[in-house]
Write a protein that holds these residues in place. Structure first.
Motif, PDB file in Angstrom:
ATOM      1  N   ARG A 118       0.856  -1.187   0.000  1.00 30.56           N
ATOM      2  CA  ARG A 118       0.000   0.000   0.000  1.00 30.56           C
ATOM      3  C   ARG A 118       0.887   1.230   0.000  1.00 30.56           C
ATOM      4  O   ARG A 118       1.502   1.569   0.997  1.00 30.56           O
ATOM      5  CB  ARG A 118      -0.897  -0.018   1.232  1.00 30.56           C
ATOM      6  N   ARG A 119       0.960   1.877  -1.141  1.00 33.79           N
ATOM      7  CA  ARG A 119       1.815   3.048  -1.277  1.00 33.79           C
ATOM      8  C   ARG A 119       1.033   4.339  -1.361  1.00 33.79           C
ATOM      9  O   ARG A 119       1.544   5.386  -1.069  1.00 33.79           O
ATOM     10  CB  ARG A 119       2.678   2.912  -2.525  1.00 33.79           C
ATOM     11  N   THR A 120      -0.209   4.255  -1.811  1.00 37.52           N
ATOM     12  CA  THR A 120      -1.022   5.447  -1.996  1.00 37.52           C
ATOM     13  C   THR A 120      -2.287   5.340  -1.166  1.00 37.52           C
ATOM     14  O   THR A 120      -2.962   4.321  -1.187  1.00 37.52           O
ATOM     15  CB  THR A 120      -1.404   5.620  -3.479  1.00 37.52           C
ATOM     16  N   LYS A 121      -2.593   6.415  -0.447  1.00 36.72           N
ATOM     17  CA  LYS A 121      -3.793   6.444   0.377  1.00 36.72           C
ATOM     18  C   LYS A 121      -4.628   7.662  -0.028  1.00 36.72           C
ATOM     19  O   LYS A 121      -4.119   8.788  -0.067  1.00 36.72           O
ATOM     20  CB  LYS A 121      -3.407   6.543   1.850  1.00 36.72           C
ATOM     21  N   VAL A 153      -3.997  12.878  -2.036  1.00 43.23           N
ATOM     22  CA  VAL A 153      -3.507  11.543  -1.736  1.00 43.23           C
ATOM     23  C   VAL A 153      -2.197  11.644  -0.966  1.00 43.23           C
ATOM     24  O   VAL A 153      -1.487  12.639  -1.066  1.00 43.23           O
ATOM     25  CB  VAL A 153      -3.290  10.678  -3.009  1.00 43.23           C
ATOM     26  N   GLN A 154      -1.922  10.610  -0.220  1.00 44.21           N
ATOM     27  CA  GLN A 154      -0.639  10.508   0.469  1.00 44.21           C
ATOM     28  C   GLN A 154       0.118   9.359  -0.177  1.00 44.21           C
ATOM     29  O   GLN A 154      -0.379   8.241  -0.265  1.00 44.21           O
ATOM     30  CB  GLN A 154      -0.823  10.222   1.948  1.00 44.21           C
ATOM     31  N   ARG A 155       1.305   9.657  -0.664  1.00 42.78           N
ATOM     32  CA  ARG A 155       2.134   8.641  -1.301  1.00 42.78           C
ATOM     33  C   ARG A 155       3.538   8.738  -0.731  1.00 42.78           C
ATOM     34  O   ARG A 155       4.190   9.761  -0.860  1.00 42.78           O
ATOM     35  CB  ARG A 155       2.155   8.843  -2.811  1.00 42.78           C
ATOM     36  N   ASN A 156       3.974   7.665  -0.074  1.00 40.41           N
ATOM     37  CA  ASN A 156       5.314   7.621   0.518  1.00 40.41           C
ATOM     38  C   ASN A 156       5.582   8.847   1.397  1.00 40.41           C
ATOM     39  O   ASN A 156       6.570   9.543   1.239  1.00 40.41           O
ATOM     40  CB  ASN A 156       6.388   7.488  -0.560  1.00 40.41           C
ATOM     41  N   SER A 196      -0.123  10.905 -10.382  1.00 38.29           N
ATOM     42  CA  SER A 196       0.838   9.851 -10.691  1.00 38.29           C
ATOM     43  C   SER A 196       2.065  10.411 -11.399  1.00 38.29           C
ATOM     44  O   SER A 196       3.182  10.063 -11.087  1.00 38.29           O
ATOM     45  CB  SER A 196       0.196   8.772 -11.563  1.00 38.29           C
ATOM     46  N   SER A 244       4.192  12.576  -8.924  1.00 41.48           N
ATOM     47  CA  SER A 244       4.978  11.861  -7.933  1.00 41.48           C
ATOM     48  C   SER A 244       6.128  11.080  -8.554  1.00 41.48           C
ATOM     49  O   SER A 244       7.095  10.770  -7.885  1.00 41.48           O
ATOM     50  CB  SER A 244       4.089  10.904  -7.131  1.00 41.48           C
TER      51      SER A 244
END
Length: 74
Positions: free
Chosen positions: A18-21, A41-44, A69, A72
């Motif tokens: 799970r990398r993206t929330k 979104v939260q990514r890393n 996408s 990031s």
């Protein structure tokens, strides 16, 4: 014993990291409104916010996802 190990390995192989929330998604649409979407979104551990207009609310949402996408990965 070997069968137990195979099961454990298979379990790990099929886990999707799970990398993206998704934090927030807002869609605006109406008979006289330009379809728009905004998302966060939260990514890393990085927060990414995007907004886009589209041919419809779903198109606008997909454009937001695409932009987040591209942003990031750069």
């Amino acid at each position: 014993m070997v069968e137990d190990l195979e099961i454990l390995v298979q379990d790990e192989l099929f886990k999707v990291p799970r990398r993206t929330k998704l934090i927030h998604l807002q869609i605006l649409s109406g008979t006289k409104a330009t379809p728009m979407a905004a998302l966060k979104v939260q990514r890393n551990n990085e927060m990414i916010e995007e907004a886009a207009m589209g041919n419809g609310p779903i198109d606008a949402a997909y454009k937001c996802i695409e932009r987040s996408s591209v942003r990031s990965s750069s």
